[in-house]
Motif scaffolding. Structure first.
Motif, PDB file in Angstrom:
ATOM      1  N   ASP A 206      -6.227  40.206  73.072  1.00  0.00           N
ATOM      2  CA  ASP A 206      -6.366  41.423  73.890  1.00  0.00           C
ATOM      3  C   ASP A 206      -7.606  42.206  73.477  1.00  0.00           C
ATOM      4  N   TYR A 207      -7.815  42.255  72.177  1.00  0.00           N
ATOM      5  CA  TYR A 207      -8.946  43.028  71.663  1.00  0.00           C
ATOM      6  C   TYR A 207     -10.271  42.329  71.982  1.00  0.00           C
ATOM      7  N   LEU A 208     -10.283  40.995  71.866  1.00  0.00           N
ATOM      8  CA  LEU A 208     -11.492  40.233  72.220  1.00  0.00           C
ATOM      9  C   LEU A 208     -11.818  40.479  73.692  1.00  0.00           C
ATOM     10  N   GLN A 209     -10.777  40.441  74.526  1.00  0.00           N
ATOM     11  CA  GLN A 209     -10.955  40.622  75.966  1.00  0.00           C
ATOM     12  C   GLN A 209     -11.539  42.009  76.259  1.00  0.00           C
ATOM     13  N   GLU A 210     -11.019  43.020  75.556  1.00  0.00           N
ATOM     14  CA  GLU A 210     -11.493  44.393  75.764  1.00  0.00           C
ATOM     15  C   GLU A 210     -12.994  44.488  75.451  1.00  0.00           C
ATOM     16  N   ALA A 211     -13.392  43.896  74.334  1.00  0.00           N
ATOM     17  CA  ALA A 211     -14.808  43.940  73.941  1.00  0.00           C
ATOM     18  C   ALA A 211     -15.677  43.219  74.976  1.00  0.00           C
ATOM     19  N   LEU A 212     -15.203  42.062  75.435  1.00  0.00           N
ATOM     20  CA  LEU A 212     -15.978  41.283  76.417  1.00  0.00           C
ATOM     21  C   LEU A 212     -16.122  42.066  77.725  1.00  0.00           C
ATOM     22  N   GLU A 213     -15.060  42.727  78.142  1.00  0.00           N
ATOM     23  CA  GLU A 213     -15.119  43.501  79.391  1.00  0.00           C
ATOM     24  C   GLU A 213     -16.056  44.702  79.280  1.00  0.00           C
ATOM     25  N   ILE A 214     -16.168  45.254  78.071  1.00  0.00           N
ATOM     26  CA  ILE A 214     -17.085  46.385  77.861  1.00  0.00           C
ATOM     27  C   ILE A 214     -18.539  45.905  77.920  1.00  0.00           C
ATOM     28  N   GLY A 215     -18.750  44.619  77.627  1.00  0.00           N
ATOM     29  CA  GLY A 215     -20.108  44.081  77.694  1.00  0.00           C
ATOM     30  C   GLY A 215     -20.657  43.599  76.370  1.00  0.00           C
ATOM     31  N   PHE A 216     -19.769  43.421  75.376  1.00  0.00           N
ATOM     32  CA  PHE A 216     -20.228  42.896  74.088  1.00  0.00           C
ATOM     33  C   PHE A 216     -20.789  41.490  74.305  1.00  0.00           C
ATOM     34  N   THR A 217     -21.866  41.176  73.593  1.00  0.00           N
ATOM     35  CA  THR A 217     -22.538  39.882  73.791  1.00  0.00           C
ATOM     36  C   THR A 217     -22.191  38.880  72.690  1.00  0.00           C
ATOM     37  N   GLY A 218     -21.389  39.325  71.741  1.00  0.00           N
ATOM     38  CA  GLY A 218     -20.904  38.446  70.688  1.00  0.00           C
ATOM     39  C   GLY A 218     -19.532  38.923  70.255  1.00  0.00           C
ATOM     40  N   ILE A 219     -18.646  37.970  69.916  1.00  0.00           N
ATOM     41  CA  ILE A 219     -17.348  38.361  69.352  1.00  0.00           C
ATOM     42  C   ILE A 219     -17.068  37.475  68.153  1.00  0.00           C
ATOM     43  N   MET A 220     -16.472  38.085  67.122  1.00  0.00           N
ATOM     44  CA  MET A 220     -15.991  37.266  66.013  1.00  0.00           C
ATOM     45  C   MET A 220     -14.493  37.148  66.173  1.00  0.00           C
ATOM     46  N   TYR A 221     -14.018  35.907  66.221  1.00  0.00           N
ATOM     47  CA  TYR A 221     -12.574  35.711  66.142  1.00  0.00           C
ATOM     48  C   TYR A 221     -12.265  35.374  64.695  1.00  0.00           C
ATOM     49  N   ASP A 222     -11.425  36.174  64.071  1.00  0.00           N
ATOM     50  CA  ASP A 222     -11.094  35.952  62.665  1.00  0.00           C
ATOM     51  C   ASP A 222      -9.664  35.441  62.523  1.00  0.00           C
ATOM     52  N   GLY A 223      -9.553  34.141  62.397  1.00  0.00           N
ATOM     53  CA  GLY A 223      -8.240  33.533  62.170  1.00  0.00           C
ATOM     54  C   GLY A 223      -8.159  32.958  60.776  1.00  0.00           C
ATOM     55  N   SER A 224      -8.975  33.505  59.867  1.00  0.00           N
ATOM     56  CA  SER A 224      -9.089  32.917  58.523  1.00  0.00           C
ATOM     57  C   SER A 224      -7.798  33.015  57.711  1.00  0.00           C
ATOM     58  N   VAL A 225      -6.915  33.945  58.082  1.00  0.00           N
ATOM     59  CA  VAL A 225      -5.668  34.064  57.318  1.00  0.00           C
ATOM     60  C   VAL A 225      -4.592  33.119  57.868  1.00  0.00           C
ATOM     61  N   LEU A 226      -4.877  32.491  59.004  1.00  0.00           N
ATOM     62  CA  LEU A 226      -3.903  31.598  59.640  1.00  0.00           C
ATOM     63  C   LEU A 226      -4.028  30.179  59.079  1.00  0.00           C
ATOM     64  N   PRO A 227      -2.989  29.338  59.261  1.00  0.00           N
ATOM     65  CA  PRO A 227      -3.125  27.926  58.902  1.00  0.00           C
ATOM     66  C   PRO A 227      -4.280  27.326  59.710  1.00  0.00           C
ATOM     67  N   TYR A 228      -4.947  26.302  59.155  1.00  0.00           N
ATOM     68  CA  TYR A 228      -6.151  25.736  59.775  1.00  0.00           C
ATOM     69  C   TYR A 228      -5.968  25.402  61.255  1.00  0.00           C
ATOM     70  N   GLU A 229      -4.890  24.680  61.590  1.00  0.00           N
ATOM     71  CA  GLU A 229      -4.693  24.233  62.976  1.00  0.00           C
ATOM     72  C   GLU A 229      -4.616  25.410  63.945  1.00  0.00           C
ATOM     73  N   GLU A 230      -3.982  26.478  63.497  1.00  0.00           N
ATOM     74  CA  GLU A 230      -3.832  27.663  64.344  1.00  0.00           C
ATOM     75  C   GLU A 230      -5.175  28.393  64.523  1.00  0.00           C
ATOM     76  N   ASN A 231      -5.928  28.458  63.431  1.00  0.00           N
ATOM     77  CA  ASN A 231      -7.267  29.057  63.480  1.00  0.00           C
ATOM     78  C   ASN A 231      -8.135  28.267  64.466  1.00  0.00           C
ATOM     79  N   LEU A 232      -8.051  26.938  64.369  1.00  0.00           N
ATOM     80  CA  LEU A 232      -8.830  26.054  65.242  1.00  0.00           C
ATOM     81  C   LEU A 232      -8.468  26.277  66.715  1.00  0.00           C
TER      82      LEU A 232
END
Ligand SMILES: [Zn+2]
Length: 289
Positions: A87-113
């Motif tokens: 939801d937060y990534l979507q909000e940033a993209l709709e505002i016009g952000f040209t880059g997003i960091m998705y941080d799934g580093s705390v998740l198990p590898y497969e889920e992050n992937l």
């Protein structure tokens, strides 16, 4: 002028520098960062971290960031730092952000992937680029600068270059945040950085731009070695934030007894100090100093 993370990483690659990425959680910070970049004629990334939402909502500051980036005289990427929910990534993209960091580093590898692949698909619809993270830098971004950890933080997991190669290929990301010894916030002991992690990640991924988080408090020599190894984006905030705070404190201390304290004077002093601090950092990242 507003450009994407991928485009700004290409500039960094061509010049053999790292672009500074500075958190922009208030108007004074945005002004300080853009003024520094314009005075030095360097590209810059201004970013907003999801965990700073309590400071100011993304929906308030985000459009200001995009608007000011569009009017800047240098290339600027407006980036979401440590996005943790779709939801937060979507909000940033709709505002016009040209880059997003998705941080799934705390998740198990497969889920992050899996989640990173989804983030790349979301960003593609807006023509935006994606940074993701593999490994764990231990303490997460807080921006308060008070809970940094030492080199012996046992929650820290260095990025595995072989896993990085497969992760980059499967996700199609544009930049990879690697864990090689840096920490968010203030260092409690001298950081010991393993530049071989960066070199090996680059060698095994066809030179993916590597992102260094926890950029405050690293020596100029180590910054230069990081850039030489292949770091192309350096996240830097804590020391800039401290410089602004110190200037505000100093302004108040210099007032004579009974003199009124004006908030406008405080933020102007803080803005100037943040600008000087950011300029110094940018020069180091660009190899000018
Ligand atoms: Zn970070």
């Amino acid at each position: 002028m507003l450009i994407t993370l991928k485009e700004i990483m290409n500039i960094a690659e061509d010049k053999g520098i790292a672009v500074g990425a500075f958190n922009a959680s208030c108007l004074e910070a945005i002004e300080a960062e853009l003024a520094s970049a314009e005075e030095l004629g360097l590209p810059v990334i201004i970013q907003f971290a999801q965990c700073h939402e309590p400071w100011i909502p993304l929906r308030t500051i985000g459009p200001v960031m995009v608007n000011m980036a569009e009017k800047a005289a240098v290339p600027v990427c407006v980036h979401l730092d440590h996005g943790e929910t779709f939801d937060y990534l979507q909000e940033a993209l709709e505002i016009g952000f040209t880059g997003i960091m998705y941080d799934g580093s705390v998740l198990p590898y497969e889920e992050n992937l899996e989640n990173t692949i989804k983030a790349v698909e979301m960003a593609a619809k807006f023509g935006a680029s994606v940074e993701a993270e593999l490994g764990s830098m231990g303490k997460r971004e807080t921006g308060t600068g008070t809970d940094g950890a030492g080199a012996d933080d046992d929650t820290k997991i260095y990025t595995d270059p072989d896993l990085a190669a497969s992760f980059v290929e499967k996700t199609g990301i544009d930049a990879l945040a690697c864990s090689f010894g840096t920490t968010h916030g203030i260092y409690l002991s001298e950081p010991k950085l393993d530049f071989d992690v960066v070199r090996n990640v680059r060698a095994k991924t066809d030179n993916i731009p590597v992102v260094m988080h926890g950029g405050s408090g690293v020596s100029a020599e180590d910054y230069h070695r990081a850039v030489e190894a292949g770091v192309r984006k350096i996240n830097y905030f804590t020391y800039m934030d401290k410089a602004g705070g110190a200037a505000a404190k100093d302004y108040i201390r210099r007032l004579k007894d009974g003199e009124p304290v004006f908030f406008s004077s405080i933020y102007m002093a803080a803005r100037e100090a943040m600008k000087e601090n950011v300029k110094t950092a940018m020069k180091v990242f660009a190899g000018i100093e």
